[in-house]
Design an enzyme around this catalytic site. Sequence first.
Site, PDB file in Angstrom:
ATOM      1  N   ASP A  43      40.615 -16.228   3.436  1.00  0.00           N
ATOM      2  CA  ASP A  43      39.250 -15.755   3.219  1.00  0.00           C
ATOM      3  C   ASP A  43      38.300 -16.936   3.070  1.00  0.00           C
ATOM      4  O   ASP A  43      38.723 -18.042   2.700  1.00  0.00           O
ATOM      5  CB  ASP A  43      39.183 -14.897   1.946  1.00  0.00           C
ATOM      6  CG  ASP A  43      39.934 -13.588   2.091  1.00  0.00           C
ATOM      7  OD1 ASP A  43      40.074 -13.109   3.225  1.00  0.00           O
ATOM      8  OD2 ASP A  43      40.383 -13.050   1.053  1.00  0.00           O
ATOM      9  N   TYR A  86      50.677 -19.657  -3.595  1.00  0.00           N
ATOM     10  CA  TYR A  86      49.242 -19.720  -3.893  1.00  0.00           C
ATOM     11  C   TYR A  86      49.029 -20.176  -5.325  1.00  0.00           C
ATOM     12  O   TYR A  86      49.787 -19.795  -6.236  1.00  0.00           O
ATOM     13  CB  TYR A  86      48.586 -18.339  -3.740  1.00  0.00           C
ATOM     14  CG  TYR A  86      48.578 -17.804  -2.331  1.00  0.00           C
ATOM     15  CD1 TYR A  86      47.517 -18.058  -1.471  1.00  0.00           C
ATOM     16  CD2 TYR A  86      49.633 -17.027  -1.869  1.00  0.00           C
ATOM     17  CE1 TYR A  86      47.508 -17.553  -0.181  1.00  0.00           C
ATOM     18  CE2 TYR A  86      49.637 -16.522  -0.586  1.00  0.00           C
ATOM     19  CZ  TYR A  86      48.570 -16.788   0.260  1.00  0.00           C
ATOM     20  OH  TYR A  86      48.579 -16.288   1.536  1.00  0.00           O
ATOM     21  N   ASP A 136      37.505  -9.988  -5.574  1.00  0.00           N
ATOM     22  CA  ASP A 136      37.346 -11.436  -5.683  1.00  0.00           C
ATOM     23  C   ASP A 136      35.903 -11.764  -6.031  1.00  0.00           C
ATOM     24  O   ASP A 136      35.058 -10.867  -6.167  1.00  0.00           O
ATOM     25  CB  ASP A 136      37.806 -12.157  -4.409  1.00  0.00           C
ATOM     26  CG  ASP A 136      36.990 -11.813  -3.173  1.00  0.00           C
ATOM     27  OD1 ASP A 136      35.822 -11.375  -3.302  1.00  0.00           O
ATOM     28  OD2 ASP A 136      37.513 -11.966  -2.054  1.00  0.00           O
ATOM     29  N   ARG A 142      44.539 -10.916  -4.125  1.00  0.00           N
ATOM     30  CA  ARG A 142      43.420 -10.175  -4.730  1.00  0.00           C
ATOM     31  C   ARG A 142      43.908  -8.866  -5.343  1.00  0.00           C
ATOM     32  O   ARG A 142      43.432  -8.441  -6.396  1.00  0.00           O
ATOM     33  CB  ARG A 142      42.359  -9.873  -3.677  1.00  0.00           C
ATOM     34  CG  ARG A 142      41.506 -11.060  -3.285  1.00  0.00           C
ATOM     35  CD  ARG A 142      40.549 -10.700  -2.190  1.00  0.00           C
ATOM     36  NE  ARG A 142      41.257 -10.300  -0.974  1.00  0.00           N
ATOM     37  CZ  ARG A 142      40.654  -9.817   0.113  1.00  0.00           C
ATOM     38  NH1 ARG A 142      39.344  -9.646   0.119  1.00  0.00           N
ATOM     39  NH2 ARG A 142      41.356  -9.509   1.177  1.00  0.00           N
TER      40      ARG A 142
END
Length: 300
Positions: A39, A67, A81, A183
């Site tokens: 993203d 991550y 987010d 997310r």
Amino acid sequence: MAAGILLVDKPGGITSHDVVARARRALGTRKIGHAGTLDPMATGLLVLGVDGATRLLTFIVGLDKTYETTIRLGVATDSDDADGEITRTTDAAHLTEAQIAEAIAPLTGRIAQVPSRVSAIKVGGRRAYDLARAGEEVELAAREVTVSRFDVLAVRPGSGAAPAGGFVDLDVVVDCSSGTYIRALARDLGDALEVGGHLTALRRTRIGPFSVAGAASVDALADASALSPAAVAAAVLGRIDVTADEARDLRHGKRLAGAASRLPAERCAAIDPDGRLVGIVEKRGADVKSAMNMPEEAAG
């Protein structure tokens, strides 16, 4: 740059497609693909295939990933987010580390996860995020993913965004299967704790055996060095070393009779005596057969 796999450290504020476009200009080729996007708000590892090595991306896109992220508890957004609009604030200051750990436990292992409504999943031929932005109702089916690690590195109380106490930020590291939405983990953790939650930062640090450490910045793409197709295929799939005659036979579509016992897995990379990638081979009974040949100009 010769055909190969390029590791890029994407900065925040631009799309993954922006990175691909910059790479095409910097390297003077249109034939560049990626093994999974990030993203715009996210940073970290993008894996790009250059010229003939784009054929290897199909073996990379499904690899596990790592991550590093920050989850804000006490504030929910419509995108899960920080790019979304705040939909709810709740005092999260009362949460203890034990409560947080208890809520994380069901979100690890093999789980059923409903993707974020602003994901790129197609619904009736349209991206979910396009439907959501158009104000349409988006209902996505749950899918099975694996979260093998969901560790809290730090708990940082905040203030000001939620009434009478404020929010709590969690610095987290997640190891997960391809297709996992971080997310959604933030959203589901916030819901489990009844305070709401969303991501404020997200950085991908690993895809399979490839790390963001040493990845090229977008400003240094013209001078970046790509990983060779042979090295990448061997790292992802394992390898079988073949003779020059065997390499020729594989390139001509012939089987290697009785060679299946030499393969470390059902499918692996065949490497010739010059260290070049002949292609991806697989077991067929007792024999070995080519599943994908590599063009000679992209085999290095």
